[in-house]
Design a protein around this motif. Structure first.
Motif, mmCIF file in Angstrom:
data_model
loop_
_atom_site.group_PDB
_atom_site.id
_atom_site.type_symbol
_atom_site.label_atom_id
_atom_site.label_comp_id
_atom_site.label_asym_id
_atom_site.label_seq_id
_atom_site.Cartn_x
_atom_site.Cartn_y
_atom_site.Cartn_z
ATOM 1 N N LEU A 101 2.189 -4.584 16.792
ATOM 2 C CA LEU A 101 2.596 -4.269 15.553
ATOM 3 C C LEU A 101 2.034 -4.707 14.249
ATOM 4 N N ALA A 102 1.755 -5.899 14.429
ATOM 5 C CA ALA A 102 1.040 -6.669 13.090
ATOM 6 C C ALA A 102 -0.278 -5.749 12.884
ATOM 7 N N PHE A 103 -1.100 -5.722 14.084
ATOM 8 C CA PHE A 103 -2.414 -5.012 13.962
ATOM 9 C C PHE A 103 -2.265 -3.572 13.447
ATOM 10 N N SER A 104 -1.250 -3.085 14.055
ATOM 11 C CA SER A 104 -0.966 -1.458 13.590
ATOM 12 C C SER A 104 -0.662 -1.254 12.236
ATOM 13 N N LEU A 105 0.168 -2.257 11.466
ATOM 14 C CA LEU A 105 0.557 -2.595 10.063
ATOM 15 C C LEU A 105 -0.654 -2.613 9.115
ATOM 16 N N PHE A 106 -1.635 -3.482 9.709
ATOM 17 C CA PHE A 106 -2.899 -3.792 9.084
ATOM 18 C C PHE A 106 -3.774 -2.585 9.037
ATOM 19 N N LEU A 107 -3.827 -1.888 10.163
ATOM 20 C CA LEU A 107 -4.638 -0.696 9.987
ATOM 21 C C LEU A 107 -4.014 0.552 9.275
ATOM 22 N N VAL A 108 -2.859 0.674 9.235
ATOM 23 C CA VAL A 108 -2.214 1.647 8.593
ATOM 24 C C VAL A 108 -2.491 1.250 6.889
ATOM 25 N N SER A 109 -2.309 -0.158 6.733
ATOM 26 C CA SER A 109 -2.727 -0.350 5.234
ATOM 27 C C SER A 109 -4.038 -0.353 4.673
ATOM 28 N N CYS A 110 -4.776 -0.468 5.739
ATOM 29 C CA CYS A 110 -6.336 -0.218 5.548
ATOM 30 C C CYS A 110 -6.617 1.331 5.175
ATOM 31 N N TRP A 111 -5.975 2.082 5.858
ATOM 32 C CA TRP A 111 -5.758 3.636 6.021
ATOM 33 C C TRP A 111 -5.559 4.046 4.476
ATOM 34 N N LEU A 112 -4.255 3.353 3.994
ATOM 35 C CA LEU A 112 -3.604 4.194 2.852
ATOM 36 C C LEU A 112 -4.774 3.470 1.739
ATOM 37 N N LEU A 113 -5.230 2.247 1.760
ATOM 38 C CA LEU A 113 -6.061 1.690 0.759
ATOM 39 C C LEU A 113 -7.277 2.356 0.525
ATOM 40 N N ASP A 114 -7.780 3.001 1.925
ATOM 41 C CA ASP A 114 -9.108 3.988 1.546
ATOM 42 C C ASP A 114 -8.718 5.280 1.041
ATOM 43 N N ARG A 115 -7.526 5.589 0.695
ATOM 44 C CA ARG A 115 -7.141 6.836 -0.059
ATOM 45 C C ARG A 115 -7.297 6.406 -1.436
ATOM 46 N N LYS A 116 -7.929 5.118 -1.800
ATOM 47 C CA LYS A 116 -8.083 4.991 -3.302
ATOM 48 C C LYS A 116 -6.799 5.004 -4.343
ATOM 49 N N VAL A 117 -5.709 4.195 -3.626
ATOM 50 C CA VAL A 117 -4.448 4.430 -4.669
ATOM 51 C C VAL A 117 -4.693 3.559 -5.936
ATOM 52 N N GLU A 118 -3.897 4.094 -6.981
ATOM 53 C CA GLU A 118 -4.029 3.453 -8.292
ATOM 54 C C GLU A 118 -2.612 2.930 -8.603
ATOM 55 N N VAL A 119 -2.771 1.810 -9.205
ATOM 56 C CA VAL A 119 -1.412 1.007 -9.861
ATOM 57 C C VAL A 119 -0.828 1.569 -11.046
ATOM 58 N N THR A 136 0.701 -1.084 0.100
ATOM 59 C CA THR A 136 -0.016 -0.036 -0.182
ATOM 60 C C THR A 136 0.844 1.406 0.059
ATOM 61 N N VAL A 137 2.019 1.354 0.581
ATOM 62 C CA VAL A 137 2.812 2.470 0.576
ATOM 63 C C VAL A 137 3.455 2.697 -0.451
ATOM 64 N N PHE A 138 3.927 1.363 -1.280
ATOM 65 C CA PHE A 138 4.399 1.576 -2.760
ATOM 66 C C PHE A 138 3.343 2.209 -3.528
ATOM 67 N N HIS A 139 1.941 1.839 -3.501
ATOM 68 C CA HIS A 139 1.279 2.220 -4.586
ATOM 69 C C HIS A 139 0.591 3.509 -4.274
ATOM 70 N N SER A 140 0.912 4.121 -2.973
ATOM 71 C CA SER A 140 0.224 5.331 -2.404
ATOM 72 C C SER A 140 1.246 6.444 -3.048
ATOM 73 N N LEU A 141 2.414 6.017 -2.970
ATOM 74 C CA LEU A 141 3.537 6.920 -3.506
ATOM 75 C C LEU A 141 3.322 7.178 -4.970
ATOM 76 N N GLY A 142 2.837 6.151 -5.615
ATOM 77 C CA GLY A 142 2.639 6.454 -7.141
ATOM 78 C C GLY A 142 1.813 7.638 -7.446
ATOM 79 N N LYS A 143 1.028 8.320 -6.479
ATOM 80 C CA LYS A 143 0.169 9.408 -6.671
ATOM 81 C C LYS A 143 0.983 10.723 -6.848
ATOM 82 N N PHE A 144 2.402 10.550 -6.531
ATOM 83 C CA PHE A 144 3.345 11.721 -6.493
ATOM 84 C C PHE A 144 4.667 11.458 -7.744
ATOM 85 N N PRO A 145 4.157 12.183 -8.841
ATOM 86 C CA PRO A 145 5.124 12.037 -9.745
ATOM 87 C C PRO A 145 6.572 12.367 -9.516
ATOM 88 N N ALA A 146 6.669 13.148 -8.428
ATOM 89 C CA ALA A 146 8.414 13.580 -8.250
ATOM 90 C C ALA A 146 8.889 12.466 -7.662
#
Length: 258
Positions: free
Chosen positions: A240-258, A157-167
């Motif tokens: 830690l695993a639960f926190s990673l899951f929640l952060v991943s869900c939060w990032l996915l809710d931003r509707k990341v695109e591949v 999710t971090v990888f694809h979320s960063l795809g929204k930033f061309p720089a």
């Protein structure tokens, strides 16, 4: 509930071929050492090692299946238009992957028990110790695979979320490397602090986890030793695993695109 069941059915449908291929690979992988033992007339030389290697490799099976399903979702962009929450989407894939992982581990464990039953006169280990050791080993392997899967979801999710930033789109892999080394550096430094180390290791649970193998004159001697698992350290990994899951869900809710 019905929406979740529908997602689980869909994920089973898109991943069942992947799992069938994996079972075929496992069977072929086991057939080769068995054939070598027959050819060299050396029972219990190659096959037990092959079973253990395959079981250990399954720490990465669930994360691999999860990423495979997420990659397919990335091609179709289904999560962009799916009304379900990101938690449901991720939990569906974790459920399917966990089921396949459990099925594969049961298969390999059954193979290991069949080897023991066939050659039990040449494998020197108490049957009750073998059973309890296998139970602890398989449970630990499942927990490790879920933990690694949470990291896989986070990185994806971090990888694809960063795809929204061309720089930084072309350099987002470097961000993942930095996160990896930063986390390991911080955890290593914290682990060296005496007070924290003492607190984490204050309460422990002894389990049959330490294993020693010796192959002598066509037979195996297996010793299971008690290993102490820190309760607080275990809870920290769960948090830690639960926190990673929640952060991943939060990032996915931003509707990341591949």
């Amino acid at each position: 509930m019905f929406a979740f069941q529908g997602l689980v059915k869909k994920d089973f449908a898109i991943s069942k071929l992947w799992f069938i291929i994996w079972l075929i690979f496992i069977s072929m992988f086991l057939f080769i050492p068995w054939a070598l033992e027959l050819y060299f007339d050396a029972p219990l030389v190659f096959l037990p090692i092959a079973v253990i290697i395959l079981l250990l490799f399954h720490a990465f099976f669930l994360p691999g299946m999860l990423l495979s399903m997420l990659r397919l979702e990335g091609k179709t962009q289904l999560w962009l238009h799916n009304p379900q929450s990101s938690k449901v989407l991720f939990l569906s894939k974790l459920t399917v992957g966990f089921f396949y992982q459990l099925a594969a581990q049961v298969y390999l464990t059954a193979v290991g028990l069949a080897i023991y039953e066939f050659y039990k006169n040449q494998i020197h280990i108490n049957a009750s110790d073998l059973f309890s050791g296998m139970m602890v080993f398989n449970a630990g392997l499942l927990l490790i695979s879920v933990y690694v899967s949470c990291w896989a979801m986070f990185y994806w999710t971090v990888f694809h979320s960063l795809g929204k930033f061309p720089a930084i789109k072309s350099w987002r892999w470097l961000v993942l490397v930095v996160i990896f080394f930063l986390y390991n550096t911080i955890s290593t430094l914290l682990g060296k602090i005496g007070v924290l180390k003492e607190i984490v290791n204050k309460w422990t649970i002894p389990v049959l986890a330490g294993t020693n193998f010796q192959h002598k004159q066509g037979s195996w001697e297996i010793y299971l030793n008690a290993a102490d698992i820190p309760v607080l350290g275990f809870l920290i990994y769960i948090l830690l695993a639960f926190s990673l899951f929640l952060v991943s869900c939060w990032l996915l809710d931003r509707k990341v695109e591949v």
